[in-house]
Design a protein around this motif. Structure first.
Motif, mmCIF file in Angstrom:
data_model
loop_
_atom_site.group_PDB
_atom_site.id
_atom_site.type_symbol
_atom_site.label_atom_id
_atom_site.label_comp_id
_atom_site.label_asym_id
_atom_site.label_seq_id
_atom_site.Cartn_x
_atom_site.Cartn_y
_atom_site.Cartn_z
ATOM 1 N N MET A 1 -46.873 95.616 -0.554
ATOM 2 C CA MET A 1 -47.887 94.997 0.265
ATOM 3 C C MET A 1 -48.573 93.888 -0.543
ATOM 4 O O MET A 1 -48.883 94.089 -1.701
ATOM 5 N N PRO A 2 -48.841 92.759 0.102
ATOM 6 C CA PRO A 2 -49.537 91.681 -0.614
ATOM 7 C C PRO A 2 -50.986 92.066 -0.934
ATOM 8 O O PRO A 2 -51.630 92.793 -0.189
ATOM 9 N N SER A 3 -51.481 91.567 -2.040
ATOM 10 C CA SER A 3 -52.867 91.795 -2.453
ATOM 11 C C SER A 3 -53.672 90.514 -2.290
ATOM 12 O O SER A 3 -53.206 89.427 -2.645
ATOM 13 N N CYS A 4 -54.897 90.663 -1.797
ATOM 14 C CA CYS A 4 -55.799 89.525 -1.622
ATOM 15 C C CYS A 4 -56.185 88.961 -2.988
ATOM 16 O O CYS A 4 -56.541 89.707 -3.904
ATOM 17 N N ASP A 5 -56.107 87.647 -3.123
ATOM 18 C CA ASP A 5 -56.454 86.989 -4.384
ATOM 19 C C ASP A 5 -57.946 87.045 -4.694
ATOM 20 O O ASP A 5 -58.348 86.818 -5.839
ATOM 21 N N VAL A 6 -58.779 87.344 -3.711
ATOM 22 C CA VAL A 6 -60.226 87.403 -3.933
ATOM 23 C C VAL A 6 -60.695 88.828 -4.211
ATOM 24 O O VAL A 6 -61.315 89.099 -5.226
ATOM 25 N N CYS A 7 -60.395 89.743 -3.304
ATOM 26 C CA CYS A 7 -60.940 91.105 -3.429
ATOM 27 C C CYS A 7 -59.939 92.124 -3.958
ATOM 28 O O CYS A 7 -60.311 93.245 -4.285
ATOM 29 N N GLY A 8 -58.666 91.758 -4.007
ATOM 30 C CA GLY A 8 -57.648 92.666 -4.533
ATOM 31 C C GLY A 8 -57.136 93.701 -3.553
ATOM 32 O O GLY A 8 -56.290 94.522 -3.902
ATOM 33 N N ASN A 9 -57.626 93.672 -2.313
ATOM 34 C CA ASN A 9 -57.195 94.643 -1.310
ATOM 35 C C ASN A 9 -55.717 94.472 -0.990
ATOM 36 O O ASN A 9 -55.231 93.366 -0.770
ATOM 37 N N ASP A 10 -54.981 95.567 -0.994
ATOM 38 C CA ASP A 10 -53.584 95.560 -0.546
ATOM 39 C C ASP A 10 -53.598 95.671 0.961
ATOM 40 O O ASP A 10 -54.160 96.620 1.515
ATOM 41 N N TYR A 11 -52.981 94.691 1.644
ATOM 42 C CA TYR A 11 -53.095 94.642 3.097
ATOM 43 C C TYR A 11 -51.792 94.166 3.699
ATOM 44 O O TYR A 11 -51.296 93.085 3.371
ATOM 45 N N ALA A 12 -51.227 94.957 4.598
ATOM 46 C CA ALA A 12 -49.938 94.629 5.205
ATOM 47 C C ALA A 12 -49.988 93.347 6.024
ATOM 48 O O ALA A 12 -48.985 92.651 6.156
ATOM 49 N N ASN A 13 -51.147 93.006 6.585
ATOM 50 C CA ASN A 13 -51.284 91.819 7.421
ATOM 51 C C ASN A 13 -51.931 90.646 6.685
ATOM 52 O O ASN A 13 -52.562 89.785 7.305
ATOM 53 N N ALA A 14 -51.777 90.615 5.384
ATOM 54 C CA ALA A 14 -52.322 89.500 4.600
ATOM 55 C C ALA A 14 -51.668 88.195 5.059
ATOM 56 O O ALA A 14 -50.582 88.194 5.639
ATOM 57 N N PHE A 16 -51.041 83.851 3.958
ATOM 58 C CA PHE A 16 -50.857 82.973 2.809
ATOM 59 C C PHE A 16 -51.305 81.565 3.153
ATOM 60 O O PHE A 16 -51.105 81.101 4.272
ATOM 61 N N VAL A 17 -51.903 80.898 2.181
ATOM 62 C CA VAL A 17 -52.352 79.518 2.337
ATOM 63 C C VAL A 17 -51.793 78.721 1.172
ATOM 64 O O VAL A 17 -51.907 79.140 0.016
ATOM 65 N N ARG A 18 -51.184 77.589 1.486
ATOM 66 C CA ARG A 18 -50.709 76.691 0.434
ATOM 67 C C ARG A 18 -51.683 75.521 0.382
ATOM 68 O O ARG A 18 -51.912 74.838 1.369
ATOM 69 N N THR A 19 -52.258 75.288 -0.795
ATOM 70 C CA THR A 19 -53.239 74.217 -0.945
ATOM 71 C C THR A 19 -52.536 72.869 -1.063
ATOM 72 O O THR A 19 -51.316 72.807 -1.269
ATOM 73 N N ALA A 20 -53.312 71.797 -0.972
ATOM 74 C CA ALA A 20 -52.754 70.449 -1.113
ATOM 75 C C ALA A 20 -52.125 70.261 -2.489
ATOM 76 O O ALA A 20 -51.189 69.480 -2.655
ATOM 77 N N ALA A 21 -52.608 71.017 -3.476
ATOM 78 C CA ALA A 21 -52.060 70.939 -4.835
ATOM 79 C C ALA A 21 -50.803 71.793 -5.000
ATOM 80 O O ALA A 21 -50.204 71.826 -6.067
ATOM 81 N N GLY A 22 -50.404 72.503 -3.929
ATOM 82 C CA GLY A 22 -49.188 73.306 -3.973
ATOM 83 C C GLY A 22 -49.388 74.747 -4.400
ATOM 84 O O GLY A 22 -48.425 75.505 -4.501
ATOM 85 N N GLU A 23 -50.622 75.166 -4.623
ATOM 86 C CA GLU A 23 -50.913 76.544 -5.009
ATOM 87 C C GLU A 23 -50.812 77.440 -3.774
ATOM 88 O O GLU A 23 -51.336 77.118 -2.720
ATOM 89 N N GLU A 24 -50.105 78.563 -3.876
ATOM 90 C CA GLU A 24 -50.022 79.512 -2.763
ATOM 91 C C GLU A 24 -50.973 80.669 -3.029
ATOM 92 O O GLU A 24 -50.902 81.318 -4.064
ATOM 93 N N LEU A 25 -51.873 80.894 -2.066
ATOM 94 C CA LEU A 25 -52.885 81.928 -2.191
ATOM 95 C C LEU A 25 -52.691 82.983 -1.115
ATOM 96 O O LEU A 25 -52.193 82.685 -0.026
ATOM 97 N N THR A 26 -53.105 84.205 -1.403
ATOM 98 C CA THR A 26 -52.959 85.333 -0.488
ATOM 99 C C THR A 26 -54.347 85.870 -0.153
ATOM 100 O O THR A 26 -55.165 86.073 -1.053
ATOM 101 N N PHE A 27 -54.594 86.108 1.147
ATOM 102 C CA PHE A 27 -55.892 86.603 1.590
ATOM 103 C C PHE A 27 -55.711 87.726 2.609
ATOM 104 O O PHE A 27 -54.768 87.722 3.381
ATOM 105 N N ASP A 28 -56.691 88.634 2.624
ATOM 106 C CA ASP A 28 -56.685 89.701 3.620
ATOM 107 C C ASP A 28 -57.650 89.411 4.763
ATOM 108 O O ASP A 28 -57.674 90.125 5.747
ATOM 109 N N SER A 29 -58.469 88.345 4.638
ATOM 110 C CA SER A 29 -59.432 88.010 5.685
ATOM 111 C C SER A 29 -59.823 86.540 5.577
ATOM 112 O O SER A 29 -59.694 85.921 4.514
ATOM 113 N N ILE A 30 -60.331 86.010 6.683
ATOM 114 C CA ILE A 30 -60.865 84.647 6.675
ATOM 115 C C ILE A 30 -62.049 84.570 5.730
ATOM 116 O O ILE A 30 -62.269 83.560 5.055
#
Length: 79
Positions: A1-14, A16-30
């Motif tokens: 399961m992916p983990s949120c880059d901010v809070c560390g929560n493992d969440y099946a419905n996480a 992903f956001v790719r920034t303009a700089a090409g960094e891929e981030l994972t989040f569990d919530s807006i």
């Protein structure tokens, strides 16, 4: 399961956001996404979740904050 880059929560419905700089981030919530990637107002420090306004290299949440920071010629509404 992916983990949120901010809070560390493992969440099946996480998501992903790719920034303009090409960094891929994972989040569990807006909320976590906003905390990590939304810009902050140069004057008051709040997260800017709308368009905000810019003057030179500074970003503001509203015209009021821009004026309080010394920017002229910015307004929230057209007359």
């Amino acid at each position: 399961m992916p983990s949120c880059d901010v809070c560390g929560n493992d969440y099946a419905n996480a998501f992903f956001v790719r920034t303009a700089a090409g960094e891929e981030l994972t989040f569990d919530s807006i909320e976590c996404a906003a905390h990590r990637i939304a810009p902050t107002c140069t004057h008051c420090g709040c997260r800017i979740l709308g368009h905000g306004t810019q003057a030179d290299t500074a970003t503001y949440c509203c015209a009021h904050c821009a004026r309080e920071h010394g920017v002229t010629g910015i307004q929230d509404r057209a007359k």
